[in-house]
Scaffold this active site. Sequence first.
Site, PDB file in Angstrom:
ATOM      1  N   LYS A   1       0.896  -1.201  -0.033  1.00  0.00           N
ATOM      2  CA  LYS A   1      -0.025  -0.018  -0.057  1.00  0.00           C
ATOM      3  C   LYS A   1       0.846   1.267   0.132  1.00  0.00           C
ATOM      4  CE  LYS A   1      -3.806   1.778   2.961  1.00  0.00           C
ATOM      5  NZ  LYS A   1      -4.708   1.232   4.089  1.00  0.00           N
TER       6      LYS A   1
ATOM      7  N   SER B   1      -9.163   1.498   3.262  1.00  0.00           N
ATOM      8  CA  SER B   1      -8.632   2.134   2.454  1.00  0.00           C
ATOM      9  C   SER B   1      -7.439   1.394   1.496  1.00  0.00           C
ATOM     10  CB  SER B   1      -7.894   3.234   3.124  1.00  0.00           C
ATOM     11  OG  SER B   1      -7.078   2.753   4.263  1.00  0.00           O
TER      12      SER B   1
ATOM     13  N   SER C   1      -9.687  -1.180   7.240  1.00  0.00           N
ATOM     14  CA  SER C   1      -9.065  -0.858   6.141  1.00  0.00           C
ATOM     15  C   SER C   1      -8.336  -2.136   5.433  1.00  0.00           C
ATOM     16  CB  SER C   1      -7.847   0.246   5.882  1.00  0.00           C
ATOM     17  OG  SER C   1      -8.790   1.450   6.351  1.00  0.00           O
TER      18      SER C   1
END
Lengths: 473, 73
Positions: free
Chosen positions: A83, A158, A182
Amino acid sequence: MSASTPLHELSIAEAGRRLRDGTLSSTMLTQHALARIASLDPLLHAFVLVTQERALADADRADRELKSGIDKGPMHGIPYALKDIYATAGIRTTCHSKLLIDNVPADDSVVEAKFKAGGAVLLGKLATHEFAIGGPSFDLPFPPARNPWNLDHFTGGSSSGSGAAVAASLVRTAMGSDTGGSIRGPAFYCGTVGLKPTYGLVSRRGVFPLSYTLDHCGPLTWTVEDTALTMQVIAGHDPLDPASANVPITDFSSDLGQDLAGLKLAYPRSFFATQDGISPEVVHSVDAAAEQITRLGAVVEEVSLPDFQLFNACGRVILAAEAYAIHEQDLLSRPLDYGRYAYQRMMAGATLSAADLTQALRLRRELSTAVNEGILGSYDAIITANGLTPAPRIDEFPVDVPPMSTLQTIPFNVTGNPVLAIPTGFSKSGLPLGMQIVGRAFDEPTVLRIGAAYEVASGWIAKRPSLELPIAV
Amino acid sequence: VGTRDDGDAALERELDMLMARVGAEVPADRKAGVIAGYKDIKRMAALLRQPRSAAAEPSNIYSLTPCLRRRPT
C-alpha cells in the site's frame, strides 16, 4: 495444485516449493506477474507505481541465492506489493495524495526492510484512499481501484489496491493497513483473506500514520496459509515503534491443518443481524459459516456484545481526533491540496473537545474489557459479520459528502484483537460475502487455524473473478 | 420547538464557531461534507457519555490476561 495451475494462482507455499525444487524461477514468476499487471491493471487501477526494474533485479538475486543454497525463508523469491503509505527508500511514496506526490523516502518502513531481508520481490506500490481515510475519489492524482468481481463496484478501503491486486491474482500478498477496517473491508468486498494482527505485533514505523492508537499493519492474501507465511516475515518487536509489543514470535503456521475440535467460539449474532440495512444474504452467509464451523468440531454459542454503536462512536472519535492532530497544519494551510473526502472526514476532528477524547478513552477500556475478559475469557474466538452489505457501486457514492461505512470492523481496532477476514460465499449478484474471526491478543495461530479449516471445508477459495484479459496472461 | 431548518442553521453556526476557533477557512464547496461530518461526530460524542463512576480511568486499554491463559511457552 495441479501441473496446469496458472503461475498466478500458485500460493506462496506452492511457488516456494517449486522455487526450491528448480521447476520454477523467481524471474519467471515475476515476469508473469508483471505481464499480468500490464494487461489487467489499466482496468483495475490497483497499482499507483510498478517497480519493474527493482522487481526483476530482486528476482534475479533471489534465483542466484536459492541456486547457491541460501534460503531466506518463505517469501524468498516471492513477489509482493505495498500500500502506498509504506515508505520505500528511493521509491516514490505518495499516500495517494497531491501533498506527497514527489515524496521519495530516504529510509524503508520496517515492513519493507523485512521483506527485503527475506529476499522477496517488490512489484510496486498500491492504491489507497488518500492518507488511508478519504474514499474512492476522482479528485486525486490517481484513480480509485476497481473491484475485480465487478468493475463498477467499490473495492473497499482504504487498502483498495491491495484488495483488488490480490483478488485479481496480480500478487499473492499485499500489505494493507487497518485503522477502522481498511484491511478487512477490502478483503470482504474483494473476496480475499485479510489479517489485522494484534496491535503492536507488526511495526508501524515508516507507515504514514492515520490514528496512532488504532493503526495496524497486516497482509491481504488469497489463502490463509499465505497470510501465515507473510506474517512470519513481517512480525516482530521494533524498539523504535513506541507501540511495538515485545513478545515472542510464534510459528503462525503451527496450527494450520488441524480440525476445530476442542475450540469454543462465541457468535454475537444480534451484534450485526439486528442492524438497520443489513442484507439477508450477509446474515444467511455468516449463519451458514457458523454451522460449518460447528461441523468441523468447534462448539459455537450465541453471546451478546455491547451495542455496535458504542464501539463505533468510541473508535470514530479517537480516529478523528488523532487524524486531525496529525494533519492539522496542512488541513489549515493548504486545504485544497487534499481531496474532498479526506479533507471533509478529517475536519470532524477539529470539532472535538478534550473531554470528548477522554470519554472515548474511558469507554475504550470498558469495551476492551467486555471483549477480552467478558467474551474471550471464556471463548477461544468470536465470529461475526464483516459488513452489512456486499460492495456498493462506486457511482452510488455522493459527490459532496463522504459515504457512510457499513463495515462492522472498527470494534476490534478499539480493542486491538487479531482479526481474520475470510470469504463466506457470494451474493446473488456475484459479489463476495465474508466474516471476521476475532481472537485473543497475540493468538493469531488460533484465528488462522479456524480460518484455514473453514477455508478448506467451504471451498470458496476455488472461485476466482473472471476477468477479460486484453492479452492472454 | 424549532423546525428542522432551524436545527441545521444552528448546527452550521456551531461549526462556523468551531472552525474559527481553530483558524480553519473551510472551502465553500466542501462545507456540506464538513457539516455532515460534524453532525455525525457530535452524535457519536454524545454516545460516549455513559453512566460511570469517577474512578473509571482510561488506562490499561489492552488486557493481556486472556491470551496469557492460552499459550504456555
